[in-house]
Write a protein that holds these residues in place. Sequence first.
Motif, mmCIF file in Angstrom:
data_model
loop_
_atom_site.group_PDB
_atom_site.id
_atom_site.type_symbol
_atom_site.label_atom_id
_atom_site.label_comp_id
_atom_site.label_asym_id
_atom_site.label_seq_id
_atom_site.Cartn_x
_atom_site.Cartn_y
_atom_site.Cartn_z
ATOM 1 N N ARG A 298 3.055 -35.397 -149.814
ATOM 2 C CA ARG A 298 2.673 -36.766 -150.149
ATOM 3 C C ARG A 298 1.258 -37.071 -149.668
ATOM 4 N NH1 ARG A 298 8.007 -40.434 -148.635
ATOM 5 N NH2 ARG A 298 9.507 -39.310 -149.945
ATOM 6 N N ARG A 299 0.949 -36.605 -148.463
ATOM 7 C CA ARG A 299 -0.400 -36.836 -147.933
ATOM 8 C C ARG A 299 -1.457 -36.256 -148.865
ATOM 9 N NH1 ARG A 299 -3.469 -33.074 -143.686
ATOM 10 N NH2 ARG A 299 -2.846 -31.682 -145.385
ATOM 11 N N ASP A 300 -1.268 -34.996 -149.253
ATOM 12 C CA ASP A 300 -2.257 -34.348 -150.120
ATOM 13 C C ASP A 300 -2.403 -35.095 -151.443
ATOM 14 O OD1 ASP A 300 -2.455 -32.490 -148.102
ATOM 15 O OD2 ASP A 300 -1.340 -30.920 -149.151
ATOM 16 N N PHE A 301 -1.271 -35.503 -152.001
ATOM 17 C CA PHE A 301 -1.294 -36.241 -153.261
ATOM 18 C C PHE A 301 -2.015 -37.575 -153.088
ATOM 19 C CE2 PHE A 301 0.577 -39.500 -155.986
ATOM 20 C CZ PHE A 301 0.407 -38.943 -157.243
ATOM 21 N N LEU A 302 -1.665 -38.301 -152.029
ATOM 22 C CA LEU A 302 -2.230 -39.633 -151.804
ATOM 23 C C LEU A 302 -3.739 -39.590 -151.651
ATOM 24 C CD1 LEU A 302 -1.818 -42.710 -151.046
ATOM 25 C CD2 LEU A 302 -1.797 -41.916 -148.679
ATOM 26 N N ILE A 303 -4.235 -38.689 -150.793
ATOM 27 C CA ILE A 303 -5.668 -38.669 -150.492
ATOM 28 C C ILE A 303 -6.477 -38.271 -151.727
ATOM 29 C CG2 ILE A 303 -7.470 -37.679 -149.046
ATOM 30 C CD1 ILE A 303 -5.521 -39.631 -147.641
ATOM 31 N N GLU A 304 -5.988 -37.270 -152.449
ATOM 32 C CA GLU A 304 -6.699 -36.863 -153.669
ATOM 33 C C GLU A 304 -6.740 -38.009 -154.669
ATOM 34 O OE1 GLU A 304 -7.614 -35.427 -157.539
ATOM 35 O OE2 GLU A 304 -5.611 -36.175 -156.994
ATOM 36 N N ARG A 305 -5.616 -38.702 -154.802
ATOM 37 C CA ARG A 305 -5.503 -39.793 -155.778
ATOM 38 C C ARG A 305 -6.317 -41.010 -155.344
ATOM 39 N NH1 ARG A 305 -4.819 -42.891 -159.152
ATOM 40 N NH2 ARG A 305 -2.963 -43.492 -160.322
ATOM 41 N N LEU A 306 -6.281 -41.345 -154.055
ATOM 42 C CA LEU A 306 -7.068 -42.472 -153.546
ATOM 43 C C LEU A 306 -8.552 -42.271 -153.813
ATOM 44 C CD1 LEU A 306 -5.682 -43.461 -150.012
ATOM 45 C CD2 LEU A 306 -5.958 -44.984 -151.961
ATOM 46 N N ASN A 307 -9.038 -41.075 -153.507
ATOM 47 C CA ASN A 307 -10.470 -40.828 -153.600
ATOM 48 C C ASN A 307 -10.963 -40.643 -155.033
ATOM 49 O OD1 ASN A 307 -11.142 -41.080 -150.854
ATOM 50 N ND2 ASN A 307 -10.324 -39.048 -150.430
#
Length: 416
Positions: A298-307
Amino acid sequence: MPEISERGMQMPASPIRKLAPLSDAAKARGIKVYHLNIGQPDLPTLESALNAIRNIENKILEYSPSDGYRYYRENLINYYAKYNINLSADEIIITSGGSEAVLFAFLACLNPGDEIIIPEPAYANYMAFAVSTGAIIKTIPSFMETGFALPPIKEFEKLINSRTKGILICNPNNPTGYVYSPEEMEQIKEMVKKYNLYLFSDEVYREFIYTDIPYVSACHLKGIEENVILIDSVSKRYSECGIRIGALITKNKKVHDTVMKFCQARLSPPLIGQIAANASLDESEAYLRQNFEEYRSRRDFLIERLNRIPGVYSPMPMGAFYTLASLPVDDADEFCAWCLSDFQYEGETIFMAPASGFYVTPGLGKNEVRIAYVLNKTDLDKALTILEKALEAYPRKNNAFYVKNEHRAVYSKTDL
């Protein structure tokens, strides 16, 4: 009518919960709200814990001992040993959540007017507990540009005076997800030793460290064993927030005995919570590994998507399940409230925690939010689409942050 107490007037509202009335109102209007504001895990609680509650054999739901059931404290010895934290049952006090552990640590160790130093941003309730006990928090900013690394020790030393009694750290950190390196922990140790300070160390997220940085507990630091007060909780690791079971751990006998006075005054920690937490110890390894992998994904998905959202930037958190994100808005408090009161996209909206409440220094965190990645990736994706649409529609955007955050986001991609 009589006046409210000064303490009550000083007590800060929770940035995590203060917008709940707006969220409730949105739901009453039929709008679905995605909760990114609170660290409430959505992963199932261990079945063994649920069964222990369902099959409780007690004929009387009695008071437990003020420091918690001995069988549970003895079973915790084996849990901590897995992390190289060597304890006896008499060094563990069971509390009503990690929150009570922090409160009792402050009550036992700090006089009104005493000061503790905390790197900011920090868990908002630390400030509330300081107000409750009459202690004064002094903060040192850490910065998004450095991933919220530990500020230089010289900055701590500038604040140390005759009223300074302790340092408080959260490792892994809430709200930033930062994990202190072994070198940083050694620096903290030397400072604590040099100035004879307490080291309050909140380590409730030790199971969730996503980097190769070795986990260093405050209890690993040699030479300051009696200065350390460790704060812990089962809330996050077992998805058991509601049973309110935490722990205060110290090898300092005077601190232990003083904390026990406060424990006796509140009588006992939760009976049923201890039964559930104890049952969780029997089968937690595979469960913890599965949860770890899910949160890391989830972390990897979130950060990539946020940025990928124009004007938004978040560094890569190394632990826990939170991140701070910078938004292209003038005031994140107003933006978060607007998302709940005035905005919806296809009948849905988002609830985020304004980051200003995680800072003490006025003005810091004004354009930041804390996001908890405690939703599945499908829901996270929907929530981030809503965030992007909200930013497009928001009437009080700050174009300067678009430029600044676009530059930051280029670098964040190298961390993924």
